[in-house]
Design a protein around this motif. Structure first.
Motif, short mmCIF file in Angstrom:
data_model
loop_
_atom_site.label_atom_id
_atom_site.label_comp_id
_atom_site.label_asym_id
_atom_site.label_seq_id
_atom_site.Cartn_x
_atom_site.Cartn_y
_atom_site.Cartn_z
N GLU A 306 0.83 -1.20 0.00
CA GLU A 306 0.00 0.00 0.00
C GLU A 306 0.86 1.25 0.00
O GLU A 306 0.59 2.22 -0.72
N HIS A 309 2.51 1.75 -3.43
CA HIS A 309 1.53 2.26 -4.39
C HIS A 309 1.31 3.76 -4.21
O HIS A 309 1.25 4.52 -5.18
N ASN A 310 1.21 4.21 -2.95
CA ASN A 310 1.01 5.63 -2.67
C ASN A 310 2.22 6.46 -3.08
O ASN A 310 2.08 7.57 -3.60
N THR A 313 2.61 7.60 -6.77
CA THR A 313 1.78 8.71 -7.25
C THR A 313 2.48 10.06 -7.15
O THR A 313 2.06 11.01 -7.81
N LYS A 347 2.79 9.08 4.15
CA LYS A 347 3.19 9.64 2.86
C LYS A 347 4.56 10.30 2.89
O LYS A 347 5.14 10.55 1.83
#
Length: 425
Positions: A306, A309-310, A313, A347
């Motif tokens: 996860e 994947h973040n 971006t 993040k």
């Protein structure tokens, strides 16, 4: 006073020691509820279990390897937390507490072991003492003194009054609070995702702004500065995250925001400082916004997939791969050293934590550079003699911009060991 009502939250896999516990507590005149009939799995869970939690005086949290993975235990403890119940941990093995529950029960110094003969008597004494405290609080809440105006409080009770002001604002905003405070923390507010946010009250009675270095280690802390206006009934509250408080003090003082409190601690709050504080003045709506922002910015995950994947971006593919390789290196090192840390991603970084405390980790820098951060002192950073180091006073951490290679150089091992020793011992 009626017999204390006790709810026991546990994993059904621990039935044997819990049955022993129940037998002992009942013999000591405690009114104990424990789910022995599998109610949790039926349609009546919310009606029976939650009702029993709400009616209880004290909740016993049985900590074990089994309860660590129990979704029902987590629900029950969160319910007890939201209902402001006294939570008493009962450890029956050396399992850790799951992350969502850590802040709810941290700081409890006494563990009770089911295997010791005297544990039940000591536990019953604590339960009865807690229940007496609850009854005292209820009586005090109905007294004329408790319902009077805060402006008429004596100096001795001023700090308690300031705390009450903040709690009233939170409750007016529909925000649950709990009084299971720990060292330095007065209570917790519950953010929109159900996570506890530590609240620290500085009731300075119109004295100077203060900031303490140890607050950097309290994750997601909100520091509330409360000032009474002499001769008036007005009380102002200003709430800041640690980062906001640090920046505020730095802007006022310069390079050393912690020195600022030494100089102004006993001085009157100046008008120009009040004007700077205006943006942090709290209302119920601002409280909702602040906690929503904290909930969004502090979202964490244990899933590498996860997180990766973040990261894709907002970062280059090659940089993300390098970032994850360094994370994996630290995981292998922690496993080899048998360090009690777990990686948590958000993040901005992957932090290896002991409980809720950062020890070291990998963070994103400017232009997709990658940083190693470690919880060491400025003196330890200088003594290590590693080039490219920068000390982040706001976090009490040393930052090292990592070279372009994909392998973490051995020269960083000493500072990683220092960080682990500093946090864990």
């Amino acid at each position: 006073m009626a017999n204390p009502r006790v709810f026991i939250s546990y994993s059904r896999k621990d039935s044997e020691p819990v049955d022993y516990l129940v037998d002992k507590l009942v013999k000591l005149d405690l009114n104990v509820f424990v789910d022995t009939q599998g109610i949790r799995g039926g349609d009546d869970f919310s009606e029976i279990i939650l009702d029993q939690i709400d009616q209880s005086d004290v909740v016993i949290f049985v900590i074990s390897k089994n309860s660590y993975n129990s979704i029902w235990v987590e629900k029950e403890i969160k319910r007890a937390f939201a209902q402001r119940k006294r939570i008493i941990p009962l450890r029956i093995d050396n399992a850790p507490i799951s992350k969502p529950l850590t802040l709810l029960v941290e700081g409890i110094q006494q563990d009770f072991l089911v295997t010791t003969p005297e544990f039940a008597t000591k536990l019953a004494e604590v339960i009865k003492k807690e229940t007496e405290t609850i009854e005292d609080s209820r009586r005090n809440a109905l007294s004329p003194e408790a319902t009077g105006k805060f402006a008429n409080k004596t100096r001795r009770s001023a700090h308690s009054s300031y705390k009450s002001v903040v709690i009233q604002q939170l409750e007016a905003a529909g925000i649950d609070v709990t009084f299971s405070g720990t060292r330095n923390v007065h209570f917790y507010a519950v953010d929109p995702q159900g996570h506890p946010v530590p609240i620290i009250i500085h009731g300075n009675a119109d004295s100077g702004f203060t900031l303490f270095r140890e607050y950097a280690d309290i994750q997601n802390v909100v520091i509330v500065y409360v000032w009474g206006i002499p001769g008036r009934s007005e009380i102002l509250t200003h709430a800041m995250t640690y980062e906001e408080a640090y920046k505020f003090a730095r802007d006022l003082e310069g390079d050393d925001p912690f020195r600022y409190r030494q100089e102004v601690k006993k001085s009157r709050l100046q008008p120009e400082i009040k004007s700077h504080l205006k943006k942090y003045q709290m209302t119920p709506e601002k409280w909702r916004m602040k906690l929503e922002k904290i909930a969004t910015s502090s979202q964490e995950t244990s899933s590498e997939g996860e997180a990766q994947h973040n990261y894709f971006t907002s970062h280059r593919e090659d940089a993300v791969k390098r970032f994850m390789l360094h994370v994996n290196e630290l995981e292998r090192l922690a496993s080899k050293k048998q360090w009690s840390v777990k990686p948590k991603f958000n993040k901005h970084w992957c932090s290896f934590k002991h409980g809720h405390l950062n020890v070291f980790g990998i963070a994103w820098g400017k232009q997709d550079s990658i940083i190693l951060f470690v919880k060491i002192s400025p003196e330890e950073m200088r003594a290590a003699g590693i080039g490219g180091a920068e000390y982040k006073d706001v976090w009490n951490e040393a930052y090292y911009t990592l070279p372009a290679g994909i392998q973490l150089p051995d020269k960083y091992l000493p500072v990683l060991e220092m960080a682990y020793k500093n946090v864990v011992g």
